[in-house]
Design a protein around this motif. Sequence first.
Motif, short mmCIF file in Angstrom:
data_model
loop_
_atom_site.label_atom_id
_atom_site.label_comp_id
_atom_site.label_asym_id
_atom_site.label_seq_id
_atom_site.Cartn_x
_atom_site.Cartn_y
_atom_site.Cartn_z
N ALA A 95 -6.59 14.04 -7.02
CA ALA A 95 -6.48 14.79 -8.28
C ALA A 95 -5.09 14.61 -8.90
O ALA A 95 -4.96 14.50 -10.12
CB ALA A 95 -6.76 16.26 -8.04
N ARG A 96 -4.07 14.58 -8.05
CA ARG A 96 -2.71 14.42 -8.59
C ARG A 96 -2.54 13.03 -9.20
O ARG A 96 -1.87 12.88 -10.24
CB ARG A 96 -1.68 14.64 -7.47
N LEU A 97 -3.12 12.02 -8.59
CA LEU A 97 -3.08 10.69 -9.17
C LEU A 97 -3.78 10.67 -10.54
O LEU A 97 -3.26 10.10 -11.51
CB LEU A 97 -3.76 9.67 -8.24
N ARG A 98 -4.92 11.32 -10.61
CA ARG A 98 -5.65 11.34 -11.89
C ARG A 98 -4.82 12.01 -12.97
O ARG A 98 -4.90 11.64 -14.15
CB ARG A 98 -6.98 12.09 -11.72
N SER A 99 -4.03 13.01 -12.59
CA SER A 99 -3.23 13.73 -13.58
C SER A 99 -2.16 12.86 -14.22
O SER A 99 -1.63 13.20 -15.27
CB SER A 99 -2.59 14.97 -12.93
N ILE A 100 -1.83 11.74 -13.58
CA ILE A 100 -0.85 10.82 -14.16
C ILE A 100 -1.51 9.51 -14.57
O ILE A 100 -0.85 8.49 -14.74
CB ILE A 100 0.34 10.58 -13.21
N ASP A 157 0.84 -1.20 0.00
CA ASP A 157 0.00 0.00 0.00
C ASP A 157 0.87 1.24 0.00
O ASP A 157 2.00 1.23 0.51
CB ASP A 157 -0.88 0.05 1.25
N LEU A 158 0.32 2.34 -0.52
CA LEU A 158 0.95 3.66 -0.38
C LEU A 158 -0.11 4.63 0.09
O LEU A 158 -1.16 4.78 -0.55
CB LEU A 158 1.53 4.14 -1.71
N ILE A 159 0.15 5.28 1.22
CA ILE A 159 -0.76 6.30 1.75
C ILE A 159 -0.24 7.67 1.32
O ILE A 159 0.88 8.06 1.67
CB ILE A 159 -0.87 6.23 3.28
N LEU A 160 -1.04 8.39 0.55
CA LEU A 160 -0.70 9.73 0.09
C LEU A 160 -1.53 10.74 0.89
O LEU A 160 -2.75 10.77 0.77
CB LEU A 160 -0.97 9.88 -1.40
N LEU A 161 -0.85 11.54 1.70
CA LEU A 161 -1.55 12.51 2.54
C LEU A 161 -1.77 13.84 1.84
O LEU A 161 -2.69 14.59 2.18
CB LEU A 161 -0.79 12.71 3.84
N GLN A 205 3.54 8.75 2.75
CA GLN A 205 4.07 10.06 2.39
C GLN A 205 3.63 11.07 3.44
O GLN A 205 2.44 11.35 3.59
CB GLN A 205 3.57 10.47 0.99
N LEU A 206 4.58 11.59 4.17
CA LEU A 206 4.32 12.56 5.23
C LEU A 206 4.37 13.98 4.67
O LEU A 206 4.73 14.20 3.51
CB LEU A 206 5.35 12.41 6.34
N TYR A 207 3.99 14.95 5.51
CA TYR A 207 4.12 16.36 5.13
C TYR A 207 4.73 17.13 6.28
O TYR A 207 4.72 16.67 7.43
CB TYR A 207 2.77 16.94 4.71
N PRO A 208 5.32 18.30 6.02
CA PRO A 208 6.09 19.01 7.04
C PRO A 208 5.28 19.38 8.28
O PRO A 208 4.06 19.53 8.23
CB PRO A 208 6.56 20.28 6.30
N ASP A 209 6.01 19.52 9.38
CA ASP A 209 5.45 19.95 10.67
C ASP A 209 4.49 18.94 11.27
O ASP A 209 3.71 19.27 12.16
CB ASP A 209 4.74 21.32 10.54
N VAL A 214 -5.67 7.55 -0.29
CA VAL A 214 -5.52 9.01 -0.23
C VAL A 214 -6.32 9.58 0.93
O VAL A 214 -7.35 9.05 1.32
CB VAL A 214 -5.98 9.69 -1.55
N ARG A 215 -5.79 10.68 1.46
CA ARG A 215 -6.47 11.34 2.56
C ARG A 215 -7.58 12.27 2.09
O ARG A 215 -8.58 12.47 2.79
CB ARG A 215 -5.45 12.15 3.39
N GLY A 216 -7.39 12.89 0.91
CA GLY A 216 -8.38 13.87 0.47
C GLY A 216 -8.34 14.10 -1.02
O GLY A 216 -7.70 13.34 -1.78
N PRO A 217 -9.00 15.16 -1.51
CA PRO A 217 -9.15 15.37 -2.96
C PRO A 217 -7.86 15.75 -3.67
O PRO A 217 -7.73 15.47 -4.87
CB PRO A 217 -10.18 16.50 -3.04
#
Length: 271
Positions: A106-111, A63-67, A144-148, A99-102
């Motif tokens: 959307a970025r996945l759809r773009s590829i 699995d890959l979790i994209l936040l 995939q984490l994000y800052p802070d 995915v956590r949200g839209p």
Amino acid sequence: MSEILAGRRVMVPETRELEVLAKMLERHGAEALRCPLVAIVDAADPGPVEAWLRRFIATPPDDLILLTGEGLSRLIGVAERAGIEAEFRAALAGVRRVVRGPKPQARLRSIGLSADISAGEPTTAGVIATLSTQELRGRRVGVQLYPDNPNDALLDFLRGAGATPDAILPYAYATREDDARVEAMLGEMEAGRIDLAVFTSTPQVKRLAQLAGPARLRAALARTRIAAVGPLVGQALETAGGRVSVMPEDSFHMKPMVNAILAAMGAGSAA
């Protein structure tokens, strides 16, 4: 073009899509005061990101979790510069994508890809609740984490469910605006000369807090009507002492937020 927001001074601290949001508001007569607070930059050391990508390609996780959508964009950017973008995309197509949200959706759809699982609510708690219905024991999970936000809650949940998480932080936040300009905007808020402040990310709130300090930020927020793009941003603002009066009900991105602003300020027309 409508004039619903005519004469209203609206602070816009967005960075990535500043002009998009500002123009959406200006279409309805607002005076958009542009004050980008946060810039997004690549991770200072690309080495760990590239190493993570090469692990992902060599032995793809289950699995890959994209936040965030930004996180996927940065991963693709590092892969491209390392000459392994095609390999990363191929591996990405073969894993279960969460995915956590839209925005990551959307970025996945773009590829040319889509999410296999979307969180019921676009929050870490929503991801955990959604994955709680899945059998995760023995699964390897890229995160995939994000800052802070080290997101210990999510990583601990995965370990507790018997999964093995492999987390990566592919980008960082950097302040963008000079202190004098932000100070001036805070002064306008304190004086009650801002009709609406539109917040689209928690780092914007943190940036103001770092500069103003808790007491001053509370005072500025108390004099200003506040719109938040979603519950995470709303919670950060409430914690800082503000009261969010405008927020989309269920679709947490810019167009629904502008529609909510118009509805709250006397209109039901679409953005």
